[in-house]
Design an enzyme around this catalytic site. Structure first.
Site, PDB file in Angstrom:
ATOM      1  N   PRO A  97      53.323 -71.207  20.958  1.00  0.00           N
ATOM      2  CA  PRO A  97      54.454 -71.447  20.045  1.00  0.00           C
ATOM      3  C   PRO A  97      55.748 -70.833  20.582  1.00  0.00           C
ATOM      4  O   PRO A  97      55.756 -69.692  21.030  1.00  0.00           O
ATOM      5  CB  PRO A  97      54.031 -70.747  18.753  1.00  0.00           C
ATOM      6  CG  PRO A  97      52.573 -70.483  18.878  1.00  0.00           C
ATOM      7  CD  PRO A  97      52.262 -70.423  20.336  1.00  0.00           C
ATOM      8  N   GLU A  98      56.814 -71.613  20.551  1.00  0.00           N
ATOM      9  CA  GLU A  98      58.140 -71.131  20.944  1.00  0.00           C
ATOM     10  C   GLU A  98      59.024 -71.155  19.693  1.00  0.00           C
ATOM     11  O   GLU A  98      58.537 -71.374  18.592  1.00  0.00           O
ATOM     12  CB  GLU A  98      58.690 -72.010  22.071  1.00  0.00           C
ATOM     13  CG  GLU A  98      57.744 -72.023  23.278  1.00  0.00           C
ATOM     14  CD  GLU A  98      58.219 -72.888  24.426  1.00  0.00           C
ATOM     15  OE1 GLU A  98      59.438 -73.132  24.545  1.00  0.00           O
ATOM     16  OE2 GLU A  98      57.364 -73.332  25.216  1.00  0.00           O
TER      17      GLU A  98
END
Ligand SMILES: [Zn+2]
Length: 274
Positions: free
Chosen positions: A2-3
């Site tokens: 996840p960014e």
């Protein structure tokens, strides 16, 4: 992994459930999540706290309590949060922690690879903790000039400098490849060597790919899922990430895959000249 857009999407999904709620019951099932601290002690500290707000800084979720303390959740590779009415989330062997709320909901933290972390910080500890690890928020007051200031004098490849959370917070492999493709910059350019127009293009591209990622509720790759079990669609809008060998959407040249800073990197050899 996840960014920023994926973490922001998780934040938006979980905030309405957590905000205003009191933690009635806290179970930390995996000691790795809170090490070096004792999971029983951390659970005891969290029990009774009331959630004032759920924020985000870079890739960290910030659960801020009315007491002034904050729980910093980093999802790392495969962490995710789910919510459901009490008892409905039982029976998943990848659940690492459960928060039982006084509004009747349970929030479960799930993590297949177990790299995620939970850290409970006192009010005075939060700002120095974040300042030591994170550069500016790319969707906040970051200007092209300030971005240039963060890159000045750096000889590292542009891609490596942008993966460094102290340059700007929240970017990872996906959104760096997308931003470099959009701004037509080669990932191996020395980070400090961009001229004014190139910096302006990069700045605009970073903000635009992150905004698009948030609009599409992040990208769904492997274990990422939204707190209500739905999934994002950014993966359908990728121009570069994961598309090695496919034709460039701008010029038709096959995209090339190389390794930069240990990460697979995809770019267009025609649009993104060295
Ligand atoms: Zn191209």
């Amino acid at each position: 992994m996840p960014e920023l857009p994926e973490v922001e999407t998780v934040r938006r999904g979980i905030a309405p459930v957590l905000e205003g709620a009191r933690l009635e019951r806290v179970e930390i099932l995996d000691p790795r999540l809170v090490r070096p601290f004792d999971p029983g002690l951390v659970a005891g500290e969290l029990t009774g706290e009331r959630v004032a707000a759920v924020g985000r800084r870079g890739k960290y979720l910030l659960v801020r309590f009315a007491s002034g303390r904050s729980l910093l959740i980093h999802l790392r590779m495969t962490g995710s949060l789910r919510h459901a009415p009490r008892g409905m989330l039982a029976g998943d062997r990848y659940t690492r922690a459960v928060l039982g709320l006084d509004n009747g909901a349970d929030v479960a933290y799930r993590d297949v690879r177990r790299f995620g972390t939970w850290e409970l910080l006192e009010e005075r500890e939060l700002a120095p903790y974040l300042a030591a690890r994170l550069g500016p928020e790319p969707l906040g007051a970051l200007s092209a000039k300030r971005l240039g200031g963060r890159l000045t004098g750096r000889r590292a490849p542009l891609k490596a400098a942008l993966l460094d959370q102290r340059t700007v917070a929240g970017l990872g492999n996906i959104y760096v490849d997308e931003a470099l493709w959009q701004s037509r910059l080669h990932p191996l350019r020395p980070a400090g060597g961009l001229d004014g127009p190139e910096l302006a293009r990069l700045h605009r591209a970073i903000r635009s790919v992150l905004r698009k990622g948030i609009e599409r509720q992040g990208s769904t790759l492997r274990d990422y899922a939204l707190p209500d079990g739905a999934s994002g669609t950014m993966q359908d809008a990728f121009h570069a990430y994961g598309r090695g060998g496919e034709p460039c959407d701008r010029c038709g040249t096959p995209l090339v895959r190389i390794t930069v800073a240990g990460r697979t990197t995809t770019f267009c050899p025609r649009c993104q000249r060295a």
